[in-house]
Design a protein around this motif. Structure first.
Motif, short mmCIF file in Angstrom:
data_model
loop_
_atom_site.label_atom_id
_atom_site.label_comp_id
_atom_site.label_asym_id
_atom_site.label_seq_id
_atom_site.Cartn_x
_atom_site.Cartn_y
_atom_site.Cartn_z
N GLY A 305 44.41 44.87 51.63
CA GLY A 305 45.70 45.46 51.78
C GLY A 305 45.41 47.02 51.35
N SER A 306 46.55 47.37 51.22
CA SER A 306 46.51 48.74 50.99
C SER A 306 46.13 49.12 49.38
CB SER A 306 47.85 49.60 51.01
OG SER A 306 48.91 48.93 50.05
N SER A 307 46.10 48.35 48.58
CA SER A 307 45.59 48.41 47.12
C SER A 307 44.44 47.84 46.79
CB SER A 307 46.88 47.99 46.34
OG SER A 307 46.85 46.58 46.46
N GLY A 308 43.85 46.72 47.90
CA GLY A 308 42.78 45.98 47.40
C GLY A 308 42.47 44.95 48.31
N THR A 352 31.97 10.29 43.22
CA THR A 352 32.58 11.26 42.60
C THR A 352 33.46 12.10 43.94
OG1 THR A 352 30.88 12.94 43.01
CG2 THR A 352 30.82 11.88 41.10
N LEU A 353 34.71 12.75 43.45
CA LEU A 353 35.46 13.33 44.09
C LEU A 353 35.98 14.56 43.48
CD1 LEU A 353 36.72 13.53 47.03
CD2 LEU A 353 38.63 12.62 46.01
N ASP A 354 35.76 15.84 44.00
CA ASP A 354 35.80 17.15 43.31
C ASP A 354 36.51 18.12 44.37
OD1 ASP A 354 34.73 20.05 42.52
OD2 ASP A 354 34.90 18.81 40.77
N PHE A 355 37.66 18.90 43.85
CA PHE A 355 38.46 19.83 44.55
C PHE A 355 38.61 21.01 43.65
CE2 PHE A 355 42.46 21.79 45.81
CZ PHE A 355 42.20 22.10 47.19
N SER A 356 38.40 22.17 44.27
CA SER A 356 38.34 23.61 43.43
C SER A 356 38.90 24.82 44.39
CB SER A 356 37.03 23.90 42.82
OG SER A 356 36.36 22.86 42.16
N PRO A 357 40.40 24.98 44.06
CA PRO A 357 40.96 26.09 44.46
C PRO A 357 40.86 27.31 43.51
CG PRO A 357 42.60 24.96 43.68
CD PRO A 357 41.19 24.15 43.52
N SER A 358 40.64 28.58 44.31
CA SER A 358 40.44 29.67 43.21
C SER A 358 41.03 30.95 44.33
CB SER A 358 38.80 30.20 43.15
OG SER A 358 38.06 30.16 44.35
N TYR A 359 41.19 31.97 43.47
CA TYR A 359 41.66 33.10 44.08
C TYR A 359 41.07 34.38 43.02
CZ TYR A 359 45.11 36.97 44.56
OH TYR A 359 45.82 38.40 44.63
N ARG A 360 41.01 35.48 43.86
CA ARG A 360 40.47 36.75 43.03
C ARG A 360 40.86 37.93 43.91
NH1 ARG A 360 34.88 39.76 43.10
NH2 ARG A 360 35.15 40.99 40.91
N PHE A 361 41.60 38.99 43.23
CA PHE A 361 42.07 40.22 43.81
C PHE A 361 40.90 41.18 43.18
CE2 PHE A 361 44.70 44.18 43.02
CZ PHE A 361 44.78 44.32 44.35
N VAL A 362 40.73 42.37 44.26
CA VAL A 362 39.75 43.36 43.65
C VAL A 362 40.67 44.46 44.25
CG1 VAL A 362 37.67 44.31 44.22
CG2 VAL A 362 37.66 41.84 44.22
N HIS A 363 40.97 45.32 42.88
CA HIS A 363 41.61 46.60 43.43
C HIS A 363 40.85 47.60 43.92
CE1 HIS A 363 44.52 49.94 42.58
NE2 HIS A 363 45.47 49.17 42.69
N LYS A 365 40.53 50.64 42.81
CA LYS A 365 40.11 51.35 41.86
C LYS A 365 39.07 50.74 41.06
CE LYS A 365 44.51 53.82 40.79
NZ LYS A 365 45.56 54.12 39.86
N GLY A 366 38.57 49.52 41.30
CA GLY A 366 37.63 48.90 40.57
C GLY A 366 37.72 47.51 39.91
N TRP A 367 38.83 47.49 39.46
CA TRP A 367 39.20 46.45 38.27
C TRP A 367 39.54 45.19 39.29
CZ3 TRP A 367 43.71 43.74 38.85
CH2 TRP A 367 44.88 44.72 39.42
N SER A 368 39.36 44.02 38.74
CA SER A 368 39.71 42.66 39.31
C SER A 368 40.16 41.89 38.55
CB SER A 368 38.20 42.45 40.11
OG SER A 368 37.37 41.83 39.13
N ALA A 369 40.86 40.67 39.08
CA ALA A 369 41.20 39.35 38.25
C ALA A 369 41.36 38.25 39.24
CB ALA A 369 42.95 39.96 37.60
N GLY A 370 41.28 37.04 38.62
CA GLY A 370 41.23 35.95 39.38
C GLY A 370 41.53 34.71 38.42
N ALA A 371 41.58 33.75 39.32
CA ALA A 371 41.95 32.19 38.72
C ALA A 371 41.24 31.02 39.37
CB ALA A 371 43.23 32.14 38.42
#
Length: 512
Positions: A305-308, A352-363, A365-371
């Motif tokens: 996107g325009s911001s990251g 065993t059965l395992d499921f893992s969704p994840s999200y990350r945003f990289v701006h 300007k260099g900072w990032s956040a995720g879950a």
């Protein structure tokens, strides 16, 4: 010091380690780095350039919330180096690492990775243990003029693990993995195919120096869920030392096929199926055989996107494994004793059965956040003594929030993690045939089981913080110093010696 491989115990640690690695991916890294195919990565990576990183440092771990096979305190020193070189017609990668760990007041599993195999051997005299781990690997892909790109990677890791207080033991482990791959580039898309071969082998050699002051040192052969045999360490029931075999060897082979595909820079997907075959014993003395299979898949989406950059990933994994105990008899003919195998009994199985969704945003300007969220369901069935059947079916929920912020020459990383067993059928017992009237029941190491279960299942909250400072030596030598700490607080603890655990590390690195 002990990384559990079994989903019910160490999957939490392995998953969270994977989260940290995923969290540190830079926006310039390609989605093909998620899979095994170096040929596809060579096609999608920047055409030329070189990167390298070298790290040396150490860490200290302490606290009572730990696996009973782990040390009360751990001191670790490490040195690692990795590099990647991209030329017009060649893509090269390589890495080397060494780690030395000293653990105090250690007992329990004699294996380097407790829980990796479906069988285990425990000893019960606290003492110092030392573990050395060294690994080396590399890969190469040929970027030719055609649409086809061949490549291959190879990895080797060796571990030496020793205890010098009775009951003494020395354990050696080796891991070898070879992955030849090929990739085909179309108009705006790329597809790949990989073959996976790996072998792990490990053996335990135990000894006793001098005479025991009281009773003989005991050992416990764990056949699953802490059911098994407890006796003197040199007894035939634990297989550490018996006629014909003076050690406990285990090995496992894996063959697999992986498919990968990408659509531009937006979508990447891979799927892999592996067959495993393992056994414990040697020289015709094969005590256990444990076949298995694993299937995994992942889908990665990258939106600019325009911001990251937005990055979404979903992973799924299914595994199964069974363990068969053989029926052996030593037959002597003409003064020569040989083992004769009459059959085998299935004593353990796991799904065993395992499921893992994840999200990350990289701006930009260099900072990032995720879950990230991880849901895992395990199903165990133990039949080590007919007609008794024991079942254990836990459901785990784990989550993580993470982020990083550059502030001048500093980089600050932080994360918060949560894990707990939210539901389980706790080792229920049934009798397959009531008419047999069996009075004896399988032996279980109950006190140890209570500690293991608490370490696996207890709700816990972990907070971590890292601070990195980047600087130059001279005009063009980029170095960094990094310090960090992870603190874990567990709840509802009654069997373990404590409810807290911390790991502090300090490293110095060179990136160029």
């Amino acid at each position: 010091m002990n990384a559990k491989h079994s989903p019910s115990t160490g999957k939490c640690l392995l998953t969270l380690l994977g989260l940290v690695i995923f969290a540190q991916l830079s926006p310039a890294q390609e989605a093909w780095r998620e899979g095994r195919n170096i040929a596809g990565l060579a096609r999608e990576a920047a055409p030329t350039g070189q990167t390298a990183n070298a790290v040396i440092g150490g860490q200290f771990t302490s606290g009572g919330f730990r696996s009973p096979s782990d040390g009360s305190t751990l001191w670790t020193g490490l040195a690692q180096a990795s590099a990647e070189a991209r030329f017009e017609d060649l893509f090269l990668t390589g890495n080397f690492g060494f780690e030395l760990t000293r653990g105090n007041e250690m007992m329990g599993s004699m294996f380097t990775h407790p829980g990796y195999y479906p069988v285990d051997i425990l000893e019960f005299t606290p003492g110092v243990k030392l573990r050395q781990t060294y690994d080396i690997g590399g890969g190469m892909a040929w970027k030719n003029a055609s649409r086809w790109t061949p490549g291959a990677t190879i990895r080797f890791q060796g571990t030496n693990y020793a205890k010098r207080k009775d009951l003494r033991h020395t354990t050696y482990r080796q891991e070898l993995e070879v992955v030849p791959s090929v990739a085909y580039s179309g108009d705006g898309w790329t597809a790949g195919l990989s073959y996976v071969f790996s072998k792990t082998s490990e053996f335990i050699t135990a000894e006793q120096v001098g005479q025991a002051k009281a009773e003989s040192y005991t050992a416990f052969l764990d056949k699953g869920l802490l059911f098994g045999t407890l006796q003197a360490w040199d007894g035939s029931g634990v297989h550490l030392k018996e006629a014909g075999v003076d050690r406990f060897p285990v090995k496992e082979f894996t063959h697999g096929v992986a498919l990968q595909a990408s659509l531009g820079k937006v979508l990447y997907a891979d799927v892999e199926y592996d067959w495993t075959r393992g056994e414990a014993g040697e020289k015709a003395y094969i005590w256990f055989r444990f076949p298995g299979a694993r299937c995994s898949a992942s889908l990665v989406g990258t939106l600019s996107g325009s911001s990251g950059i937005h990055r979404l990933k979903a992973s799924w994994e299914w595994t199964k494994q069974e363990n068969y105990e053989t029926v052996l008899e030593k037959v002597t003919e003409g003064g020569v004793t040989t083992p004769v195998e009459y059959g085998s009994n299935r004593i353990w199985q796991r799904r065993t059965l395992d499921f893992s969704p994840s999200y990350r945003f990289v701006h930009q300007k260099g900072w990032s956040a995720g879950a990230l969220l991880d849901v895992e369901y395990d199903k165990y069935r133990i039949t080590c003594m007919y007609p008794y059947v024991y079942r254990h079916e836990p459901l785990y929920l784990r989550g993580m929030l993470h982020g990083e912020v550059p502030v001048g020459a500093f980089l600050i990383r932080g994360a918060a993690q949560f894990s707990a067993a939210v539901a389980q059928n706790d080792a229920s017992k049934t009798v397959a045939d009531e008419s047999l009237g069996v009075s004896s029941t399988p032996f279980r190491l109950s006190e140890w089981w209570a500690m293991e279960q608490e370490w696996q299942d207890a709700p816990r909250l972990s907070l971590s913080l890292e601070l990195r400072y980047n600087f130059l030596v001279g005009r063009n030598v980029p170095l960094y110093v990094e310090a960090g700490c992870q603190f874990t607080q567990a709840f509802r603890i009654t069997a373990l010696p404590g409810s807290r655990r911390q790991t502090t590390h300090l490293t110095i690195g060179y990136s160029f």
